[in-house]
Enzyme design. Structure first.
Site, PDB file in Angstrom:
ATOM      1  N   CYS A 134       0.812  -1.210   0.000  1.00 23.40           N
ATOM      2  CA  CYS A 134       0.000   0.000   0.000  1.00 23.40           C
ATOM      3  C   CYS A 134       0.853   1.271   0.000  1.00 23.40           C
ATOM      4  O   CYS A 134       1.540   1.559  -0.980  1.00 23.40           O
ATOM      5  CB  CYS A 134      -0.978  -0.034   1.167  1.00 23.40           C
ATOM      6  SG  CYS A 134      -2.462   0.971   0.897  1.00 23.40           S
ATOM      7  N   LYS A 155     -12.461   7.264  -1.684  1.00 24.45           N
ATOM      8  CA  LYS A 155     -11.689   6.118  -1.221  1.00 24.45           C
ATOM      9  C   LYS A 155     -12.002   4.885  -2.054  1.00 24.45           C
ATOM     10  O   LYS A 155     -13.165   4.596  -2.367  1.00 24.45           O
ATOM     11  CB  LYS A 155     -11.996   5.840   0.254  1.00 24.45           C
ATOM     12  CG  LYS A 155     -11.174   4.719   0.862  1.00 24.45           C
ATOM     13  CD  LYS A 155     -11.514   4.541   2.332  1.00 24.45           C
ATOM     14  CE  LYS A 155     -10.666   3.452   2.981  1.00 24.45           C
ATOM     15  NZ  LYS A 155     -10.994   3.267   4.416  1.00 24.45           N
ATOM     16  N   SER A 183      -8.124  -1.068  -0.166  1.00 18.21           N
ATOM     17  CA  SER A 183      -8.521  -0.016   0.770  1.00 18.21           C
ATOM     18  C   SER A 183      -7.448   1.058   0.738  1.00 18.21           C
ATOM     19  O   SER A 183      -6.407   0.922   1.368  1.00 18.21           O
ATOM     20  CB  SER A 183      -8.673  -0.580   2.187  1.00 18.21           C
ATOM     21  OG  SER A 183      -9.010   0.448   3.096  1.00 18.21           O
ATOM     22  N   HIS A 227      -4.802  -5.641  -0.593  1.00 15.85           N
ATOM     23  CA  HIS A 227      -4.569  -6.076   0.785  1.00 15.85           C
ATOM     24  C   HIS A 227      -4.893  -7.564   0.934  1.00 15.85           C
ATOM     25  O   HIS A 227      -5.855  -7.932   1.629  1.00 15.85           O
ATOM     26  CB  HIS A 227      -5.406  -5.249   1.752  1.00 15.85           C
ATOM     27  CG  HIS A 227      -4.862  -3.884   1.996  1.00 15.85           C
ATOM     28  ND1 HIS A 227      -3.777  -3.644   2.811  1.00 15.85           N
ATOM     29  CD2 HIS A 227      -5.243  -2.670   1.504  1.00 15.85           C
ATOM     30  CE1 HIS A 227      -3.508  -2.345   2.828  1.00 15.85           C
ATOM     31  NE2 HIS A 227      -4.381  -1.734   2.045  1.00 15.85           N
ATOM     32  N   GLU A 229      -3.580  -9.601   2.787  1.00 15.81           N
ATOM     33  CA  GLU A 229      -3.423 -10.015   4.184  1.00 15.81           C
ATOM     34  C   GLU A 229      -4.690  -9.818   5.011  1.00 15.81           C
ATOM     35  O   GLU A 229      -4.799 -10.344   6.133  1.00 15.81           O
ATOM     36  CB  GLU A 229      -2.266  -9.254   4.843  1.00 15.81           C
ATOM     37  CG  GLU A 229      -2.559  -7.811   5.224  1.00 15.81           C
ATOM     38  CD  GLU A 229      -2.490  -6.814   4.067  1.00 15.81           C
ATOM     39  OE1 GLU A 229      -2.699  -5.609   4.315  1.00 15.81           O
ATOM     40  OE2 GLU A 229      -2.231  -7.239   2.922  1.00 15.81           O
ATOM     41  N   ARG A 241     -15.637   1.980  11.751  1.00 16.57           N
ATOM     42  CA  ARG A 241     -14.846   3.108  12.274  1.00 16.57           C
ATOM     43  C   ARG A 241     -15.265   4.415  11.605  1.00 16.57           C
ATOM     44  O   ARG A 241     -15.536   5.419  12.276  1.00 16.57           O
ATOM     45  CB  ARG A 241     -13.359   2.840  12.022  1.00 16.57           C
ATOM     46  CG  ARG A 241     -12.417   3.971  12.401  1.00 16.57           C
ATOM     47  CD  ARG A 241     -11.076   3.776  11.700  1.00 16.57           C
ATOM     48  NE  ARG A 241     -11.217   3.888  10.253  1.00 16.57           N
ATOM     49  CZ  ARG A 241     -10.326   3.396   9.378  1.00 16.57           C
ATOM     50  NH1 ARG A 241      -9.257   2.747   9.799  1.00 16.57           N
ATOM     51  NH2 ARG A 241     -10.527   3.554   8.075  1.00 16.57           N
TER      52      ARG A 241
END
Length: 323
Positions: A134, A155, A183, A227, A229, A241
């Site tokens: 990232c 985003k 993300s 991502h 992971e 969040r």
């Protein structure tokens, strides 16, 4: 075998009982903010563990001093992590650098830029392979190629279908449909990455490249804009969040609902909540009453097999060390 945590000040036991001589050594540099620090460590160690198969990978963990920390994570770093300067005394086979929370418009203005820049340059001269995730991937493009990231109008968040390059070593053994989560607030266009000499292993028609590689110095550099992971609930928790901050008037940026982060009735319920919140019901009680925890438990993990295969392929490309 799996992952053995090397250089651990507390001498913790190995993950999955990994013992014997290590087939690979790995340095994990964790730059994530406090809220995601421990989860990010667990996620990357999990992929290394799965990808190592019957072999052992010895992992030493490092942290950069320039990343702002609270007392709890400072204590965790003091117990289990080494200072970044120590990495030069024992270069690993594989260097993994996580992303970080982007604060500044220019990546060069991030508070840890000097350390990150120095680490990337050092890696090209001292390690066999580098996985840069990232923000660290965008930093590498700036350092190695003079290619700057740009801020997205909204985003990029969600799970997206991937096109695999069957001739690329990191995409070997991928069958059927492949998806990966994304993300990020910034991007580098695929055309610029290809012009800089990177080979594309995985990319998405919707949101651009996910995994690209290039030899820089003596290192095979793997840039990961996706991502792999992530846990199954990572995207949902990011939305929780952001929507709580928005509903509680702690931030005015509209939350982004990650594409396909849930399925069936759970996805329908998330869409209804999202429509109400961004449609004018900026109500903290409405968000607090929503069953996010239940949805997180049921969140799908369709990228798990692809992520594990990616790391198995990656480790398999690292040559044996000379005796």
């Amino acid at each position: 075998m799996g992952v053995r945590l090397a250089g651990d000040f507390n001498a913790r036991p190995a993950l999955d009982g990994a013992d014997g001589p290590a087939r690979w050594t790995c340095a994990l540099v964790n730059n994530m903010p406090d809220a995601a620090f421990c989860a990010t460590e667990r996620q990357f160690l999990g992929l290394l563990n799965a990808g190592s198969g019957h072999e052992t990978v010895a992992v030493t963990r490092y942290a950069m001093a320039g990343v702002p920390r609270g007392e709890r994570i400072q204590d965790r770093i003091a117990a289990d992590y080494r200072p970044l300067d120590d990495i030069t005394s024992n270069p690993p086979d594989l260097l993994v650098v996580t992303g970080s929370n982007p604060i500044e418009t220019r990546i060069e203005d991030e508070p840890y830029w000097s350390d990150l820049h120095g680490l990337l340059k050092w890696g090209t001269e001292n390690v066999q392979a580098m996985v840069l995730s990232c923000l660290s991937a965008h930093a590498a493009l700036a350092v190695f190629d003079g290619v700057e990231r740009t801020t997205l109008p909204a985003k990029c968040s969600g799970v997206f279908a991937q096109e695999t390059n069957p001739t690329h070593p990191l995409a070997a053994g991928f069958y059927g449909s492949v998806v990966l989560p994304q993300s990020r607030l910034n991007t580098v266009p695929a055309e610029a990455v290809v012009r800089a000499g990177y080979a594309v292993a995985l990319q998405s028609e919707e949101v651009g490249w996910s995994v690209v590689t290039k030899t820089v110095g003596q290192a095979e550099v793997v840039l990961v804009q996706a991502h792999p992971e992530y846990d199954p609930s990572s995207l949902v928790r990011e939305y929780v969040r952001d929507v709580r901050r928005y509903a509680g008037r702690l931030r005015d940026e509209l939350p982004c609902l990650p594409a396909d982060c849930a399925t069936g009735p759970d996805w329908d319920a998330l869409c209804r909540l999202h429509a109400r919140v961004i449609g004018g019901e900026r109500n903290a009680d409405l968000v607090a009453a929503f069953p996010f925890d239940d949805i997180c438990v049921r969140a799908p993990w369709p990228w798990r097999g692809a992520a594990q295969r990616l790391y198995a392929n990656l480790l398999g490309t690292i040559p044996e060390r000379s005796a």
